[in-house]
Write a protein that holds these residues in place. Structure first.
Motif, PDB file in Angstrom:
ATOM      1  N   THR A   1      -3.332  -5.684   2.482  1.00 25.08           N
ATOM      2  CA  THR A   1      -2.097  -4.960   2.954  1.00 25.08           C
ATOM      3  C   THR A   1      -1.032  -4.693   1.829  1.00 25.08           C
ATOM      4  O   THR A   1      -0.181  -4.280   2.075  1.00 25.08           O
ATOM      5  CB  THR A   1      -1.684  -6.146   3.426  1.00 25.08           C
ATOM      6  OG1 THR A   1      -1.276  -7.673   2.898  1.00 25.08           O
ATOM      7  CG2 THR A   1      -2.384  -6.163   5.142  1.00 25.08           C
ATOM      8  N   TYR A   2      -1.691  -4.455   0.654  1.00 25.13           N
ATOM      9  CA  TYR A   2      -1.295  -4.550  -0.333  1.00 25.13           C
ATOM     10  C   TYR A   2      -2.184  -4.145  -2.087  1.00 25.13           C
ATOM     11  O   TYR A   2      -2.967  -4.632  -2.331  1.00 25.13           O
ATOM     12  CB  TYR A   2      -0.492  -6.066  -1.419  1.00 25.13           C
ATOM     13  CG  TYR A   2      -1.440  -7.394  -1.957  1.00 25.13           C
ATOM     14  CD1 TYR A   2      -1.476  -7.539  -2.952  1.00 25.13           C
ATOM     15  CD2 TYR A   2      -1.980  -8.129  -0.782  1.00 25.13           C
ATOM     16  CE1 TYR A   2      -2.138  -8.637  -4.045  1.00 25.13           C
ATOM     17  CE2 TYR A   2      -3.082  -8.960  -1.567  1.00 25.13           C
ATOM     18  CZ  TYR A   2      -2.702  -9.363  -2.437  1.00 25.13           C
ATOM     19  OH  TYR A   2      -3.992 -10.355  -2.921  1.00 25.13           O
ATOM     20  N   LEU A   3      -1.511  -3.315  -2.680  1.00 28.11           N
ATOM     21  CA  LEU A   3      -2.128  -3.457  -4.231  1.00 28.11           C
ATOM     22  C   LEU A   3      -2.649  -4.153  -5.173  1.00 28.11           C
ATOM     23  O   LEU A   3      -3.274  -4.070  -5.723  1.00 28.11           O
ATOM     24  CB  LEU A   3      -1.876  -1.832  -4.659  1.00 28.11           C
ATOM     25  CG  LEU A   3      -1.560  -0.383  -3.924  1.00 28.11           C
ATOM     26  CD1 LEU A   3      -0.625   0.127  -4.460  1.00 28.11           C
ATOM     27  CD2 LEU A   3      -3.202   0.174  -3.819  1.00 28.11           C
ATOM     28  N   LYS A   4      -0.722  -4.738  -5.554  1.00 31.58           N
ATOM     29  CA  LYS A   4      -1.085  -5.733  -6.752  1.00 31.58           C
ATOM     30  C   LYS A   4       0.032  -6.615  -6.604  1.00 31.58           C
ATOM     31  O   LYS A   4       0.972  -6.314  -5.955  1.00 31.58           O
ATOM     32  CB  LYS A   4      -1.179  -5.558  -8.104  1.00 31.58           C
ATOM     33  CG  LYS A   4      -0.104  -4.104  -7.720  1.00 31.58           C
ATOM     34  CD  LYS A   4      -0.057  -3.289  -9.493  1.00 31.58           C
ATOM     35  CE  LYS A   4       0.693  -2.534  -9.754  1.00 31.58           C
ATOM     36  NZ  LYS A   4       1.246  -2.219 -11.345  1.00 31.58           N
ATOM     37  N   ALA A   5      -0.086  -7.432  -7.376  1.00 38.71           N
ATOM     38  CA  ALA A   5       0.934  -8.877  -7.546  1.00 38.71           C
ATOM     39  C   ALA A   5       1.553  -9.310  -8.351  1.00 38.71           C
ATOM     40  O   ALA A   5       0.646  -8.672  -9.493  1.00 38.71           O
ATOM     41  CB  ALA A   5       0.858 -10.095  -6.287  1.00 38.71           C
ATOM     42  N   ILE A   6       2.805  -9.394  -9.227  1.00 39.70           N
ATOM     43  CA  ILE A   6       3.051  -9.327 -10.000  1.00 39.70           C
ATOM     44  C   ILE A   6       4.014 -10.128 -10.344  1.00 39.70           C
ATOM     45  O   ILE A   6       5.078 -11.007  -9.347  1.00 39.70           O
ATOM     46  CB  ILE A   6       3.936  -8.226 -11.005  1.00 39.70           C
ATOM     47  CG1 ILE A   6       3.300  -6.783 -10.753  1.00 39.70           C
ATOM     48  CG2 ILE A   6       3.878  -8.618 -12.668  1.00 39.70           C
ATOM     49  CD1 ILE A   6       3.766  -5.640 -10.828  1.00 39.70           C
ATOM     50  N   LEU A   7       3.140 -12.029 -10.871  1.00 36.60           N
ATOM     51  CA  LEU A   7       3.957 -13.299 -11.380  1.00 36.60           C
ATOM     52  C   LEU A   7       4.625 -13.117 -13.278  1.00 36.60           C
ATOM     53  O   LEU A   7       4.188 -12.562 -13.607  1.00 36.60           O
ATOM     54  CB  LEU A   7       2.954 -13.720 -10.883  1.00 36.60           C
ATOM     55  CG  LEU A   7       2.491 -14.735  -9.354  1.00 36.60           C
ATOM     56  CD1 LEU A   7       1.828 -13.321  -8.956  1.00 36.60           C
ATOM     57  CD2 LEU A   7       1.765 -16.147  -9.628  1.00 36.60           C
ATOM     58  N   SER A   8       6.130 -13.625 -12.449  1.00 37.40           N
ATOM     59  CA  SER A   8       7.189 -14.283 -13.286  1.00 37.40           C
ATOM     60  C   SER A   8       6.559 -15.159 -13.878  1.00 37.40           C
ATOM     61  O   SER A   8       6.951 -16.559 -13.878  1.00 37.40           O
ATOM     62  CB  SER A   8       8.435 -13.958 -13.358  1.00 37.40           C
ATOM     63  OG  SER A   8       8.696 -12.261 -13.457  1.00 37.40           O
TER      64      SER A   8
ATOM     65  N   MET B   1       0.730  -1.154   0.245  1.00 37.31           N
ATOM     66  CA  MET B   1       0.000   0.190   0.029  1.00 37.31           C
ATOM     67  C   MET B   1       0.535   1.217   0.295  1.00 37.31           C
ATOM     68  O   MET B   1       0.222   2.583  -0.126  1.00 37.31           O
ATOM     69  CB  MET B   1      -1.092   0.027   0.869  1.00 37.31           C
ATOM     70  CG  MET B   1      -1.543  -1.187   1.637  1.00 37.31           C
ATOM     71  SD  MET B   1      -2.726  -1.832  -0.306  1.00 37.31           S
ATOM     72  CE  MET B   1      -4.254  -0.163   0.029  1.00 37.31           C
ATOM     73  N   ASP B   2       1.791   1.531   0.623  1.00 41.10           N
ATOM     74  CA  ASP B   2       2.973   1.741   0.169  1.00 41.10           C
ATOM     75  C   ASP B   2       3.739   2.219  -0.780  1.00 41.10           C
ATOM     76  O   ASP B   2       4.971   3.540  -1.141  1.00 41.10           O
ATOM     77  CB  ASP B   2       3.528   2.459   1.611  1.00 41.10           C
ATOM     78  CG  ASP B   2       4.560   0.696   1.505  1.00 41.10           C
ATOM     79  OD1 ASP B   2       4.687   0.298   0.495  1.00 41.10           O
ATOM     80  OD2 ASP B   2       5.186   0.471   2.682  1.00 41.10           O
ATOM     81  N   GLY B   3       3.513   1.547  -1.378  1.00 41.11           N
ATOM     82  CA  GLY B   3       4.255   1.344  -3.136  1.00 41.11           C
ATOM     83  C   GLY B   3       5.372   0.491  -3.186  1.00 41.11           C
ATOM     84  O   GLY B   3       6.387   0.665  -4.385  1.00 41.11           O
ATOM     85  N   LYS B   4       6.217   0.497  -1.507  1.00 46.51           N
ATOM     86  CA  LYS B   4       7.542  -0.602  -1.712  1.00 46.51           C
ATOM     87  C   LYS B   4       6.633  -2.189  -1.923  1.00 46.51           C
ATOM     88  O   LYS B   4       5.818  -2.367  -1.857  1.00 46.51           O
ATOM     89  CB  LYS B   4       7.709  -0.782  -0.612  1.00 46.51           C
ATOM     90  CG  LYS B   4       8.400   0.967   0.182  1.00 46.51           C
ATOM     91  CD  LYS B   4       8.993   0.945   1.223  1.00 46.51           C
ATOM     92  CE  LYS B   4       9.186   2.733   2.043  1.00 46.51           C
ATOM     93  NZ  LYS B   4       9.690   2.340   3.131  1.00 46.51           N
ATOM     94  N   TYR B   5       8.047  -3.159  -2.504  1.00 41.47           N
ATOM     95  CA  TYR B   5       7.479  -4.185  -3.236  1.00 41.47           C
ATOM     96  C   TYR B   5       8.495  -4.778  -2.325  1.00 41.47           C
ATOM     97  O   TYR B   5       9.228  -4.595  -1.801  1.00 41.47           O
ATOM     98  CB  TYR B   5       7.946  -4.186  -4.351  1.00 41.47           C
ATOM     99  CG  TYR B   5       8.889  -4.503  -5.164  1.00 41.47           C
ATOM    100  CD1 TYR B   5       9.735  -5.477  -5.328  1.00 41.47           C
ATOM    101  CD2 TYR B   5       9.218  -3.131  -5.396  1.00 41.47           C
ATOM    102  CE1 TYR B   5      10.971  -5.283  -5.530  1.00 41.47           C
ATOM    103  CE2 TYR B   5      10.511  -3.189  -6.065  1.00 41.47           C
ATOM    104  CZ  TYR B   5      11.808  -4.107  -6.431  1.00 41.47           C
ATOM    105  OH  TYR B   5      13.144  -3.853  -6.497  1.00 41.47           O
TER     106      TYR B   5
END
Length: 227
Positions: free
Chosen positions: A99-106, A65-69
């Motif tokens: 607790t998170y905006l999004k997740a990116i799976l490779s 949510m803070d933009g950190k990953y």
């Protein structure tokens, strides 16, 4: 005054001990730092099939949510719960929704994005975005339910449970959401503002029922808009 003070202290202490004792009884463990919740899928072991979108588990980057990953090695999407899960030391954990905006799976050569709030018609569940372009997006709604099936064994039918999957595709072009099937006619019609799109699909031998090929086509379409 001294009696009141001691009595108040005892009440406060009692409340604290009760809260701590209650917290220790639960089997669910939260980790605010890692944004995960431990889960136990023992109830899955007697159900045939799998509730997961992918056969393998993939590397992922989770944007908070803070933009950190935060990076994880093994992640998958559970279509039964519509939640992202990660595997760590043989244990399964769920990413806590708020607790998170999004997740990116490779996934192979492609990156799949999981997030909610894409479009009002898609609800608030996490949705898999197969291609996340500026002008166009290819979305996959992967949903799993538990069905009862009957195996006809000699003499006695056996009832068992299995995971049954439903896959629905959408294309969102400049904010307009369209439910689609992965078919040549449907996709080319949505991309017909690029006069070269059909020629490119023939040249590259695009298979329109292949997610990877359609993603390749959409990458070309998106890149042509910026030229």
């Amino acid at each position: 005054m001294m009696l009141i003070s001691r009595y108040s202290t005892l009440i406060i202490l009692s409340i604290v001990l009760t809260i701590n004792a209650f917290g220790q009884k639960g089997e669910t463990v939260y980790s605010a730092e890692a944004r995960v919740r431990s889960v136990n899928h023992e109830d899955y072991k007697d159900i045939k099939g799998s509730p997961y979108l992918f056969e393998d588990w993939f590397e992922a980057k989770v944007i908070g949510m803070d933009g950190k990953y935060t990076e994880y090695l093994y992640m998958n999407f559970n279509g039964l719960t519509h939640q992202l899960e990660l595997m760590e030391n043989g244990n399964t954990q769920v990413l806590i929704e708020n607790t998170y905006l999004k997740a990116i799976l490779s996934v192979g050569e492609n990156e799949y994005t999981f997030m909610s709030g894409i479009h009002p018609d898609l609800g608030r569940d996490k949705i898999c975005i197969l291609f996340d372009g500026q002008e166009i997006k290819l979305i996959k709604d992967f949903t799993v339910r538990i069905d009862e099936s009957v195996a006809q064994t000699p003499g006695v039918p056996t009832v068992f449970e299995r995971f049954a999957t439903t896959v629905t595709y959408y294309m969102m072009k400049r904010g307009l959401l369209v439910k689609i099937k992965l078919k040549k006619k449907t996709i080319l019609r949505l991309l017909d503002d690029n006069p070269n799109i059909e020629e490119y699909s023939k040249k590259e031998k695009i298979s329109f029922n292949s997610e990877s090929d359609v993603i390749k086509l959409l990458k070309y379409y998106e890149s042509s808009l910026s030229n």
